[in-house]
Structures are given as C-alpha cells and as structure tokens.
Design a protein around this motif. Structure first.
Motif, PDB file in Angstrom:
ATOM      1  N   SER A  90       0.833  -1.201   0.000  1.00 12.65           N
ATOM      2  CA  SER A  90       0.000   0.000   0.000  1.00 12.65           C
ATOM      3  C   SER A  90       0.866   1.248   0.000  1.00 12.65           C
ATOM      4  O   SER A  90       0.616   2.205  -0.746  1.00 12.65           O
ATOM      5  CB  SER A  90      -0.921  -0.014   1.223  1.00 12.65           C
ATOM      6  N   ASP A  94       1.013   4.073  -3.032  1.00  7.89           N
ATOM      7  CA  ASP A  94       0.672   5.473  -2.775  1.00  7.89           C
ATOM      8  C   ASP A  94       1.830   6.406  -3.098  1.00  7.89           C
ATOM      9  O   ASP A  94       1.645   7.483  -3.689  1.00  7.89           O
ATOM     10  CB  ASP A  94       0.276   5.655  -1.301  1.00  7.89           C
ATOM     11  N   ASN A  95       3.030   6.012  -2.721  1.00  8.64           N
ATOM     12  CA  ASN A  95       4.179   6.895  -2.905  1.00  8.64           C
ATOM     13  C   ASN A  95       4.601   7.020  -4.357  1.00  8.64           C
ATOM     14  O   ASN A  95       5.026   8.103  -4.782  1.00  8.64           O
ATOM     15  CB  ASN A  95       5.350   6.426  -2.036  1.00  8.64           C
ATOM     16  N   ALA A  98       2.178   9.512  -5.714  1.00  7.81           N
ATOM     17  CA  ALA A  98       2.439  10.857  -5.195  1.00  7.81           C
ATOM     18  C   ALA A  98       3.727  11.440  -5.769  1.00  7.81           C
ATOM     19  O   ALA A  98       3.790  12.629  -6.112  1.00  7.81           O
ATOM     20  CB  ALA A  98       2.516  10.814  -3.661  1.00  7.81           C
ATOM     21  N   LEU A 228      -8.499   5.727  -3.649  1.00 11.12           N
ATOM     22  CA  LEU A 228      -7.695   6.926  -3.393  1.00 11.12           C
ATOM     23  C   LEU A 228      -8.164   7.568  -2.090  1.00 11.12           C
ATOM     24  O   LEU A 228      -9.234   8.171  -2.016  1.00 11.12           O
ATOM     25  CB  LEU A 228      -7.831   7.913  -4.554  1.00 11.12           C
ATOM     26  N   LYS A 230      -6.977  10.319   0.531  1.00 14.47           N
ATOM     27  CA  LYS A 230      -6.006  11.407   0.677  1.00 14.47           C
ATOM     28  C   LYS A 230      -5.229  11.314   1.987  1.00 14.47           C
ATOM     29  O   LYS A 230      -4.014  11.551   2.020  1.00 14.47           O
ATOM     30  CB  LYS A 230      -6.714  12.752   0.588  1.00 14.47           C
ATOM     31  N   VAL A 233      -2.693   8.407   1.705  1.00 15.57           N
ATOM     32  CA  VAL A 233      -1.608   8.762   0.785  1.00 15.57           C
ATOM     33  C   VAL A 233      -0.664   9.773   1.432  1.00 15.57           C
ATOM     34  O   VAL A 233       0.561   9.634   1.364  1.00 15.57           O
ATOM     35  CB  VAL A 233      -2.173   9.337  -0.538  1.00 15.57           C
ATOM     36  N   TRP A 234      -1.223  10.778   2.091  1.00 14.63           N
ATOM     37  CA  TRP A 234      -0.397  11.808   2.729  1.00 14.63           C
ATOM     38  C   TRP A 234       0.439  11.214   3.858  1.00 14.63           C
ATOM     39  O   TRP A 234       1.609  11.555   4.026  1.00 14.63           O
ATOM     40  CB  TRP A 234      -1.280  12.934   3.244  1.00 14.63           C
ATOM     41  N   HIS A 236       1.491   8.080   4.121  1.00 15.49           N
ATOM     42  CA  HIS A 236       2.555   7.271   3.520  1.00 15.49           C
ATOM     43  C   HIS A 236       3.649   8.160   2.928  1.00 15.49           C
ATOM     44  O   HIS A 236       4.844   7.870   3.057  1.00 15.49           O
ATOM     45  CB  HIS A 236       1.980   6.373   2.429  1.00 15.49           C
TER      46      HIS A 236
END
Length: 443
Positions: A90, A94-95, A98, A228, A230, A233-234, A236
């Motif tokens: 995961s 995500d990274n 990003a 998705l 947020k 994701v932020w 990670h």
C-alpha cells in the motif's frame, strides 16, 4: 545468483550477492553519462558547454530522486522485515503515485524558470537557445527518471539488486543506441542535435520505468490497485519524506562543496584544475565497490531492524566498516604503483602529470575514511535516523573538508590542500563511527 534471505542468510555472503549486481548497474550509469557527453561533444563547443551548464539543475532533480529512493527503500524494507507485506504494498503504491505527481508539477514549474536560472548561472546569450531546447525535453522525461529510480529502490528493499541492475544496464544500452540515431540521424531519419540526446534519455527511462512497474505489480506484488484515500496517501508520503528529504538535501550539498574546492584549486593555476578534474574521475572509480555497498547495505539493515534483529544490524555494520577500510587501502596501494601510468593516460603535459601523481600519492589515502563515512550515513538512513545522516554529511563537507582544505592551501599550497582533505576524511570518519557506536547503545 538466487535472491538472498536478508533475515537469515550469512551476512558476508548476503551482502556480496547484493553488491555485485549493483556494481554492474553503477558502471552502466557511468557509461550512460559518458555516451551523452561523447556524442554531444561531436556537435561542437556550444553544445558541450550547454550540456555542462545543465548539470547542476539535472543533478538537483537526480538528488531528489536519490533521496526519495533512500526514503522509500528504508521505509519499505522495515515493513517487509516486520512481516507487514500488505502495508508495504500500500505504501509503495501510494508513494509512486504521489512522487509522479510531485515531479510532474516540479517539471512544469522549472519549465518557466529555465531562462532566469541559467542566466543567473552565467550562461552566455548564444547558449540559451541550446540550453532551452535540451532542458525543455529533459524536464518532461524527469518524471520517468525519478519514478524509475524509486521503483529500483523498491526492488532493493525486497533484497533484489539483480533486477534493478539489469534495468539500469538496459537503460544505458538503449541510450547508447538511440543517441547517435536521434542526435545525428540516419538515412531518412533526421537528426535533432542536442534535443535528440534529451529524447534518447526520455525513451530509455520511459521504457525501463514501464518494465519496472510491471515487475513490481506482477512479480513482486509491491503494487496494488486501491481506493484513493487522501489521508492514507499523505501519511505514507510523509513517512518516506522524513528520510527522503534530508537524504536529498545531503546529496545536493556535494556539488556545492565541490565547486568551492574547484575554486580553491583554480588559485594554483589551470594545470592544477586539470589534475584535480582527473582526480575526481579516479575517485569515482576507486570508490565504486563501496558506493555499491552503500546502496545494498540499507535494505539489509532496514529489514533486520524491522524484524528486531539488532545484533545482526550491528554485525553487518562492523563487517562493512572493516571491509571498507581494508579494501580502500588496497586500492590506494594499487594507485600509487600505477600513478605514472595514470598520469600518462590522462595528460601529455608534464606540469599536469606531476600534479596528477601528487594527487594520487596523497588524496586516495583518505578514501578508506571517506567510504566509512558515507556507509555510516547510509546506515543511519536505514535505521530511520535521517537527521543524524544529514549532520554527518554537513560535517564532512563544511566543518572538516572545506576549512581544512583552505588552511592547507594557505600554508603549503596544493600539497597542503590535498593533505587537508585526507585529514578531514579521517576526522569525520572517526566522528561518524563514534556516533554510530553511541546510537547502537540506545537500541
């Protein structure tokens, strides 16, 4: 060679299996840069000068990629070592998303800054069109470059260094084939000059990036399709940037310090600058083995750190430090034996030859300490201590190297400067070793 088990296999054998492919990969990257330099030089002095001006900006983006790769590798390897494979997949997914978005936005911003940045760097007006045509294309491809490097870091985090090395070699080979075709043209295919060099790089990066993503998704299972979120994701992205940003800044300091050292050398005449330039190329080759080791040691340390194998981490660092000191002293001995031959290869001017030999007999004596220093810094990054790693880099460049080089230069000329660099490397290595030993006592 089969992929080693970083948590169970013999430490020395494991690091050897991981380091050999990385050495081949690093050599291929050197050939990538040499190919660009060689073919662009055939376009004339203006094209070669323009390429020289682009180096600091390109190196800044590459430093960001290296930092992000270090952060990704350390974070991912620790999760894998702790057995959290789902969270690792995961985080990697995500990274990569990003990072691709971040670099794309950075590329767009830099497009508008090409003229002011290179004018500030002192580029002549007649070079600006050449610089602009190269950078506009290169910046578009920088997304593939950065994502490619981070994908390779993900594979190294799992203990696989062979696949990234093969991808690096494949990228270099593709660039070598495309450079003459796109720069000069062939038959009905027109040549695009320096723009062709940038396009060749983009094609090589994009193809190997797609292959890397395919491998991460289908074979490594480190990429997953997920909703998705947020906040996720932020979170990670922040965990990777805590290590990646200091690592990137540390890399960016190196060309700054190198520029200052070159300025100090220039005070001793053009022959000294020529000899120092030769020395820099010898240095990169002399440190090749330990540089490769600095890229394979962090995944080993991070996985074992995540698994709680602290004694295995300590033993790995001890073995690597001992190897670096012995290996680099052997390299120093070999360089002294062939010093005159090296001088003959790189110059036919007696004044330059004398200074090359002087460099060989002094500066490489400090390579053992230099290797120990950057291996310690990479180990701190792997142990999720990026600020300690950054402090070591700042100390090496701005507390020891530059001041002692300046003092040596003032007191004893160029010879004194070279001795100052050796003393600086020794002092910072002792400091780095002591810092690591104190940190180990807290684990």
């Amino acid at each position: 060679m089969s992929r080693p088990d970083l948590l169970q296999d013999n430490i020395r054998v494991t690091l050897f299996k991981m380091t050999v492919p990385m050495m081949m990969g690093i050599v291929s990257l050197m050939l990538f840069n040499l190919a660009d330099l060689y073919f662009v030089s055939r376009l004339g002095t203006d094209a070669l000068a323009a390429l020289g001006f682009t180096f600091p900006v390109c190196f800044t983006v590459i430093s960001l990629a290296i930092g992000l790769g270090i952060g990704m590798s350390a974070t991912l390897a620790r999760l894998l070592g702790a057995g959290e494979s789902d969270e690792a997949s995961s985080l990697a997914s995500d990274n990569l998303l990003a990072i691709a978005i971040m670099v794309a936005l950075l590329s767009i911003v830099l497009q508008f800054l090409i003229d002011p940045v290179f004018t500030l760097m002192g580029a002549a007006e007649n070079l600006m069109p050449v610089i602009r045509s190269y950078m506009q294309i290169w910046l578009i491809g920088s997304v593939f470059l950065v994502v490619n490097m981070v994908c390779n870091a993900c594979m190294r985090a799992s203990g696989d260094t062979k696949t990234p090395a093969l991808l690096m070699a494949g990228s270099s080979l593709m660039n070598l084939c495309l450079d003459p075709l796109l720069i000069f043209g062939y038959g009905s295919i027109p040549g695009f000059g320096i723009e062709g060099a940038a396009a060749a790089s983009i094609i090589a990066w994009s193809v190997t990036t797609l292959i890397a993503l395919h491998i991460l998704y289908h074979k490594k299972k480190l990429l997953v399709v997920q909703s998705l979120d947020k906040q996720r994701v932020w979170g990670h992205f922040r965990s990777v940037m805590k290590i990646g940003l200091p690592a990137a800044l540390s890399n960016m300091m190196t060309p700054i310090a190198q520029a200052v050292l070159t300025y100090l050398v220039a005070r001793h005449g053009p022959e000294a600058v020529a000899a120092f330039g030769v020395g820099n190329r010898i240095e990169s080759l002399s440190l090749l083995v330990c540089l490769a080791l600095s890229m394979t040691l962090p995944p080993f340390i991070s996985q074992n750190f995540g698994a709680g194998n602290i004694e295995r981490v300590k033993e790995a660092y001890k073995q690597v430090a001992g190897f670096a000191l012995v290996w680099q002293m052997l390299v120093f001995g070999l360089l002294m034996v062939v010093a005159d031959r090296i001088a003959d290869i790189f110059s036919n001017i007696d004044a330059v030859k004398v200074l090359i030999v002087l460099w060989v007999f002094i500066v490489p004596c400090g390579f053992a300490f230099q290797a120990l220093t950057f291996l310690t810094a990479s180990s701190f990054n792997a142990l999720h201590q990026p600020m300690r790693a950054m402090r070591i880099s700042i100390m090496r460049l701005f507390v020891f190297s530059l001041p002692l080089a300046l003092i040596g230069s003032q007191l004893y000329g160029l010879q004194g400067m070279f001795i100052g660099l050796v003393v600086a490397n020794a002092l910072v290595a002792l400091t780095a070793w002591g810092t690591m030993q104190r940190f180990f006592k807290t684990l």
